[in-house]
Design a protein around this motif. Sequence first.
Motif, PDB file in Angstrom:
ATOM      1  N   ALA A  24       0.899  -1.383  -0.159  1.00 20.66           N
ATOM      2  CA  ALA A  24       0.025  -0.012   0.113  1.00 20.66           C
ATOM      3  C   ALA A  24       0.951   1.356  -0.078  1.00 20.66           C
ATOM      4  O   ALA A  24       1.931   1.192   0.313  1.00 20.66           O
ATOM      5  N   PRO A  25       0.371   2.525  -0.355  1.00 19.48           N
ATOM      6  CA  PRO A  25       1.174   3.699  -0.579  1.00 19.48           C
ATOM      7  C   PRO A  25       1.684   3.858   0.859  1.00 19.48           C
ATOM      8  O   PRO A  25       1.099   3.996   2.033  1.00 19.48           O
ATOM      9  N   GLY A  26       3.169   4.089   0.664  1.00 17.68           N
ATOM     10  CA  GLY A  26       3.865   4.633   1.829  1.00 17.68           C
ATOM     11  C   GLY A  26       3.982   3.550   3.107  1.00 17.68           C
ATOM     12  O   GLY A  26       3.889   3.890   4.190  1.00 17.68           O
ATOM     13  N   GLY A  27       3.968   2.215   2.818  1.00 19.35           N
ATOM     14  CA  GLY A  27       4.130   1.200   3.947  1.00 19.35           C
ATOM     15  C   GLY A  27       2.886   1.410   4.697  1.00 19.35           C
ATOM     16  O   GLY A  27       2.826   1.361   5.766  1.00 19.35           O
ATOM     17  N   PHE A  28       1.751   1.625   4.035  1.00 21.83           N
ATOM     18  CA  PHE A  28       0.384   1.729   4.589  1.00 21.83           C
ATOM     19  C   PHE A  28       0.072   1.018   6.046  1.00 21.83           C
ATOM     20  O   PHE A  28      -0.462   1.571   6.965  1.00 21.83           O
ATOM     21  N   CYS A  29       0.347  -0.375   5.955  1.00 18.72           N
ATOM     22  CA  CYS A  29       0.105  -1.217   7.060  1.00 18.72           C
ATOM     23  C   CYS A  29       1.162  -1.519   8.095  1.00 18.72           C
ATOM     24  O   CYS A  29       0.573  -2.156   9.049  1.00 18.72           O
ATOM     25  N   SER A  30       2.286  -0.849   7.860  1.00 20.00           N
ATOM     26  CA  SER A  30       3.376  -1.141   8.637  1.00 20.00           C
ATOM     27  C   SER A  30       3.366  -0.923  10.183  1.00 20.00           C
ATOM     28  O   SER A  30       3.722  -1.545  10.975  1.00 20.00           O
ATOM     29  N   ALA A  31       2.219   0.278  10.425  1.00 23.43           N
ATOM     30  CA  ALA A  31       2.354   0.510  11.554  1.00 23.43           C
ATOM     31  C   ALA A  31       0.959   0.690  12.172  1.00 23.43           C
ATOM     32  O   ALA A  31       0.601   1.383  13.319  1.00 23.43           O
ATOM     33  N   LYS A  32       0.008  -0.052  11.429  1.00 25.64           N
ATOM     34  CA  LYS A  32      -1.323  -0.167  11.850  1.00 25.64           C
ATOM     35  C   LYS A  32      -1.687  -1.730  12.224  1.00 25.64           C
ATOM     36  O   LYS A  32      -1.288  -2.461  11.902  1.00 25.64           O
ATOM     37  N   SER A  33      -2.816  -1.634  13.148  1.00 24.69           N
ATOM     38  CA  SER A  33      -3.484  -3.042  13.671  1.00 24.69           C
ATOM     39  C   SER A  33      -4.126  -3.550  12.407  1.00 24.69           C
ATOM     40  O   SER A  33      -4.155  -2.809  11.599  1.00 24.69           O
ATOM     41  N   ASN A  34      -4.053  -4.865  12.560  1.00 21.88           N
ATOM     42  CA  ASN A  34      -5.149  -5.589  11.700  1.00 21.88           C
ATOM     43  C   ASN A  34      -6.459  -4.917  11.690  1.00 21.88           C
ATOM     44  O   ASN A  34      -7.058  -4.727  12.731  1.00 21.88           O
TER      45      ASN A  34
END
Length: 142
Positions: A24-34
């Motif tokens: 995803a754009p800019g590592g979208f999920c790297s710091a997000k919870s599932n």
Amino acid sequence: MMTPKLLLFACVSWMCGHVMAVPAPGGFCSAKSNGDYKHPNSCGEHIKCSNGMAHVFDCPVNLVWHDGLKRCEYVSDDAACNNPPPFSCVGRPSGNYAYPGDCSKFYMCSNEHKWAMDCPATTHYDVSLKVCNHVVDANCVL
């Protein structure tokens, strides 16, 4: 019996259409919870984060992502996504159609898929001929 991965894909593709695992754009999920999140660049898509991996989902035709409800709806909680319903090729024969509010563009429909097209400079879309024509001959009325 389906494996869990196949079962998940079958259920997801039935509910929301196409799914594709992409960065995803800019590592979208790297710091997000599932979970499910609004796509930063599209009202008609959302991103499901799973263990840092982004899965991009399309909403069905004429629906937009509602982030508060975490599902595709006719109206979004993002005011910028609540324009009049977009032109749809679903149920229309393949061919060219006028672009509402802009004589220099038209929609091309093929097998219920649409593409917004620009007429060449100094031409407008001619509704009667269904092609771009010289401005003086096209008789485009908004």
